[in-house]
Write an enzyme that holds these catalytic residues in place. Structure first.
Site, PDB file in Angstrom:
ATOM      1  N   HIS A 130       0.817  -1.223   0.000  1.00 58.81           N
ATOM      2  CA  HIS A 130       0.000   0.000   0.000  1.00 58.81           C
ATOM      3  C   HIS A 130       0.850   1.273   0.000  1.00 58.81           C
ATOM      4  O   HIS A 130       1.931   1.320   0.575  1.00 58.81           O
ATOM      5  CB  HIS A 130      -0.929   0.013   1.214  1.00 58.81           C
ATOM      6  N   HIS A 166      12.065  -1.972 -12.769  1.00 57.37           N
ATOM      7  CA  HIS A 166      11.900  -3.424 -12.836  1.00 57.37           C
ATOM      8  C   HIS A 166      11.970  -3.986 -11.420  1.00 57.37           C
ATOM      9  O   HIS A 166      13.008  -3.882 -10.754  1.00 57.37           O
ATOM     10  CB  HIS A 166      13.004  -4.051 -13.710  1.00 57.37           C
TER      11      HIS A 166
END
Ligand code: COA
Length: 219
Positions: free
Chosen positions: A136, A145
């Site tokens: 979150h 990446h």
């Protein structure tokens, strides 16, 4: 949706496999400079990257995906193609989750079992690889990446082009600078500046912009 993937290497093939699992997506072509000329096999076109502009003009409804694993090369290719954001598809494996009010950008891929949790913001052309967790309130820049099984705990920021190696973990609220790299299995407990390479638990900086840090070798 018809899709063209740019890149026939490892990540391009992963992207094609995910696209094949997405309802309504048909892989129409693959562009890569390993193909010297255009050919059509089993109804799918294979051609050099120089075909991209003409294809984009001729088939404006076709969506694109840059299937290149290297963050810099992926960014360079996006700049070269210069397509609007709306031209790009996001590829989300059916087992991946995008929860709550989180958002993912155009051209981003979520691999099998990847999770993006509430109120996270993931940029464009990002790879959230197999089993990676974006918790979150994370902010993930463009061209990042997150390798397989990366764990970003709550409120982490990874700036543009950051590459977190397989299994890396970042503790809550920490920042990974632009184009920074973490080694496989690293645990990031302090902010990492832009451009560094850091390895280990806790992660220690071993390189800054290509220079090897003597300190690491002495520790
Ligand atoms: C961190 C990394 C990028 C460094 O690569 P590199 O610049 O070629 O560095 P080197 O292999 O020369 O290693 C430099 C030092 O760091 C150490 N090191 C490298 N990777 C390490 C890691 N993951 N954990 C702990 N130490 C590591 C090496 O042992 C070496 O130590 P030394 O100087 O004491 O001998 C690479 O080792 C790595 O872990 N890559 C992960 C890639 C990945 O997960 N890809 C997933 C794609 S899907």
């Amino acid at each position: 949706m018809d899709l063209i993937i740019v890149g026939a290497g490892g990540h391009g093939r992963v992207a094609a496999a995910i696209a094949a699992r997405m309802p309504g997506v048909k892989l129409a072509g693959v562009l890569d400079d390993r193909f010297t000329h255009m050919k059509i096999t089993d109804g799918r076109m294979y051609a050099p990257v120089s075909y991209a502009e003409a294809l984009h003009q001729g088939f404006p409804d076709v969506k694109w995906f840059i299937g290149i694993g290297n963050n810099r090369v992926r960014q360079q290719l996006a700049a070269r193609l210069d397509f609007p954001e709306t031209a790009y598809a996001s590829l989300v494996h059916p087992s991946a989750q995008i929860n709550g009010d989180s958002r993912i950008g155009a051209g981003t891929l979520l691999g099998p079992q990847a999770v993006v949790n509430s109120d996270a913001e993931v940029g464009r052309h990002v790879i959230v690889n197999t089993g990676a967790v974006v918790e979150h309130d994370n902010t993930i820049g463009d061209y990042v990446h997150l390798s397989p099984n990366v764990t970003l705990t709550g409120s982490v920021t990874v700036h543009e082009g950051g590459h977190l190696g397989a299994g890396s973990c970042v503790i809550p609220g920490k920042n990974v600078g632009a184009w920074a790299v973490t080694g496989a299995g690293s645990t990031v407990i302090d902010d990492l500046p832009a451009g560094v390479t850091a390895v280990g638990t806790p992660a220690k900086i071993i390189k800054r912009e290509g220079a090897v840090f003597v300190q690491h070798q002495q520790s």
